[in-house]
Design a protein around this motif. Sequence first.
Motif, PDB file in Angstrom:
ATOM      1  N   GLU A   1      31.693   8.867 -13.361  1.00 43.83           N
ATOM      2  CA  GLU A   1      30.361   8.417 -12.917  1.00 43.83           C
ATOM      3  C   GLU A   1      29.623   9.469 -13.276  1.00 43.83           C
ATOM      4  N   PRO A   2      28.255   9.068 -13.462  1.00 41.55           N
ATOM      5  CA  PRO A   2      27.163  10.206 -13.883  1.00 41.55           C
ATOM      6  C   PRO A   2      26.719  10.993 -12.655  1.00 41.55           C
ATOM      7  N   TYR A   3      26.132  12.243 -12.706  1.00 47.14           N
ATOM      8  CA  TYR A   3      25.042  12.846 -11.886  1.00 47.14           C
ATOM      9  C   TYR A   3      23.908  12.284 -12.219  1.00 47.14           C
ATOM     10  N   VAL A   4      23.197  11.977 -11.055  1.00 48.63           N
ATOM     11  CA  VAL A   4      21.696  11.233 -11.196  1.00 48.63           C
ATOM     12  C   VAL A   4      20.622  12.123 -10.527  1.00 48.63           C
ATOM     13  N   ILE A   5      19.755  12.384 -11.350  1.00 53.31           N
ATOM     14  CA  ILE A   5      18.487  13.189 -11.028  1.00 53.31           C
ATOM     15  C   ILE A   5      17.579  12.231 -10.977  1.00 53.31           C
ATOM     16  N   LEU A   6      16.907  11.889  -9.553  1.00 52.26           N
ATOM     17  CA  LEU A   6      16.183  11.191  -9.055  1.00 52.26           C
ATOM     18  C   LEU A   6      14.620  11.902  -8.799  1.00 52.26           C
ATOM     19  N   THR A   7      13.766  11.435  -9.604  1.00 47.01           N
ATOM     20  CA  THR A   7      12.246  12.158  -9.294  1.00 47.01           C
ATOM     21  C   THR A   7      11.345  11.002  -8.915  1.00 47.01           C
ATOM     22  N   GLN A   8      10.402  11.355  -7.906  1.00 48.83           N
ATOM     23  CA  GLN A   8       9.488  10.423  -7.596  1.00 48.83           C
ATOM     24  C   GLN A   8       7.903  10.853  -7.910  1.00 48.83           C
ATOM     25  N   TRP A   9       7.302  10.079  -8.454  1.00 47.00           N
ATOM     26  CA  TRP A   9       6.160  10.518  -8.849  1.00 47.00           C
ATOM     27  C   TRP A   9       4.886   9.750  -8.657  1.00 47.00           C
ATOM     28  N   ALA A  10       3.406  10.045  -8.330  1.00 48.03           N
ATOM     29  CA  ALA A  10       2.325   9.415  -7.931  1.00 48.03           C
ATOM     30  C   ALA A  10       2.100   8.402  -8.905  1.00 48.03           C
ATOM     31  N   SER A  11       2.314   8.720 -10.211  1.00 49.22           N
ATOM     32  CA  SER A  11       2.098   7.696 -11.336  1.00 49.22           C
ATOM     33  C   SER A  11       2.702   7.967 -12.379  1.00 49.22           C
ATOM     34  N   ARG A  12       3.161   7.093 -13.283  1.00 47.62           N
ATOM     35  CA  ARG A  12       3.539   7.435 -14.724  1.00 47.62           C
ATOM     36  C   ARG A  12       2.934   8.359 -15.558  1.00 47.62           C
ATOM     37  N   PRO A  13       1.497   8.439 -15.623  1.00 48.64           N
ATOM     38  CA  PRO A  13       0.995   9.503 -16.192  1.00 48.64           C
ATOM     39  C   PRO A  13       1.282  10.809 -15.762  1.00 48.64           C
ATOM     40  N   HIS A  14       1.392  11.085 -14.327  1.00 48.43           N
ATOM     41  CA  HIS A  14       1.821  12.214 -13.820  1.00 48.43           C
ATOM     42  C   HIS A  14       3.126  12.784 -14.520  1.00 48.43           C
ATOM     43  N   PHE A  15       4.201  11.774 -14.463  1.00 49.56           N
ATOM     44  CA  PHE A  15       5.563  12.078 -14.949  1.00 49.56           C
ATOM     45  C   PHE A  15       5.332  12.407 -16.228  1.00 49.56           C
ATOM     46  N   GLU A  16       4.673  11.834 -17.088  1.00 49.09           N
ATOM     47  CA  GLU A  16       4.460  12.111 -18.543  1.00 49.09           C
ATOM     48  C   GLU A  16       3.936  13.426 -18.795  1.00 49.09           C
ATOM     49  N   ALA A  17       2.920  13.689 -17.876  1.00 47.36           N
ATOM     50  CA  ALA A  17       2.274  15.280 -18.083  1.00 47.36           C
ATOM     51  C   ALA A  17       3.451  16.208 -17.853  1.00 47.36           C
ATOM     52  N   TRP A  18       4.262  15.537 -16.877  1.00 43.70           N
ATOM     53  CA  TRP A  18       5.400  16.960 -16.789  1.00 43.70           C
ATOM     54  C   TRP A  18       6.439  16.974 -17.755  1.00 43.70           C
ATOM     55  N   THR A  19       6.670  15.810 -18.817  1.00 41.28           N
ATOM     56  CA  THR A  19       7.543  15.963 -19.857  1.00 41.28           C
ATOM     57  C   THR A  19       7.049  16.823 -21.000  1.00 41.28           C
TER      58      THR A  19
ATOM     59  N   PRO B   1       0.729  -1.269  -0.152  1.00 47.37           N
ATOM     60  CA  PRO B   1       0.080  -0.090   0.036  1.00 47.37           C
ATOM     61  C   PRO B   1       0.748   1.064  -0.035  1.00 47.37           C
ATOM     62  N   SER B   2       1.922   1.255   0.564  1.00 49.23           N
ATOM     63  CA  SER B   2       2.836   2.384   0.635  1.00 49.23           C
ATOM     64  C   SER B   2       3.478   2.609  -0.622  1.00 49.23           C
ATOM     65  N   ALA B   3       3.393   1.900  -1.584  1.00 49.56           N
ATOM     66  CA  ALA B   3       3.922   1.891  -2.935  1.00 49.56           C
ATOM     67  C   ALA B   3       2.845   2.535  -4.045  1.00 49.56           C
ATOM     68  N   GLN B   4       1.527   2.609  -3.501  1.00 50.86           N
ATOM     69  CA  GLN B   4       0.461   3.105  -4.316  1.00 50.86           C
ATOM     70  C   GLN B   4      -0.008   4.383  -3.906  1.00 50.86           C
ATOM     71  N   SER B   5      -0.556   5.212  -4.902  1.00 54.18           N
ATOM     72  CA  SER B   5      -1.135   6.447  -4.825  1.00 54.18           C
ATOM     73  C   SER B   5      -2.460   6.400  -5.464  1.00 54.18           C
ATOM     74  N   GLU B   6      -3.286   7.419  -5.465  1.00 51.28           N
ATOM     75  CA  GLU B   6      -4.411   7.358  -6.102  1.00 51.28           C
ATOM     76  C   GLU B   6      -4.292   7.554  -7.355  1.00 51.28           C
ATOM     77  N   GLY B   7      -3.324   7.737  -7.958  1.00 55.64           N
ATOM     78  CA  GLY B   7      -3.118   7.976  -9.460  1.00 55.64           C
ATOM     79  C   GLY B   7      -2.541   6.456  -9.981  1.00 55.64           C
ATOM     80  N   GLY B   8      -2.272   5.572  -9.289  1.00 55.55           N
ATOM     81  CA  GLY B   8      -1.709   4.284  -9.578  1.00 55.55           C
ATOM     82  C   GLY B   8      -0.459   3.934  -8.808  1.00 55.55           C
ATOM     83  N   ILE B   9       0.369   3.233  -9.334  1.00 59.17           N
ATOM     84  CA  ILE B   9       1.505   2.817  -8.947  1.00 59.17           C
ATOM     85  C   ILE B   9       2.754   3.955  -9.019  1.00 59.17           C
TER      86      ILE B   9
END
Length: 135
Positions: free
Chosen positions: A75-93, A19-27
């Motif tokens: 080694e690379p820099y790493v930018i980590l972002t956490q999103w409520a769901s994949r559609p939310h991330f895609e909307a950002w892009t 349950p802690s890995a879910q949000s109302e928008g999905g996984i």
Amino acid sequence: MAAPGLGRARRRTPAFVTPSAQSEGGIMILVANRIFVSPEHTDVFEEMLATRVALVDHMRGFIAIQLLRPTKPDEPYVILTQWASRPHFEAWTRSEEFKKGHARIGTLPHGTFTQTAHLEVHEIFHASPQPAVPA
């Protein structure tokens, strides 16, 4: 315009998602953008990141961002972002904020990047509670 590496993943129902890995928008998802920067240009790159990082803060479904600096030159820099769901991330892009932030990359000196950036999108299937911060 979608971010590179955002090909449509095969949708499947995970066998186990806490349950802690879910949000109302999905996984929830974690996105890792690995960026290889020439050691000569790390200061200007970090300054550019610091000025654009706030553009994502108010996006719907955005949870957190972490900027990771490499500890070794290759080694690379790493930018980590956490999103409520994949559609939310895609909307950002597809957002104007994304376009504005990424347009700044063109202002960096020639030779800033030593390789093509690598984008990874991961579904979070288990997340433990945040640890208490010691007093």
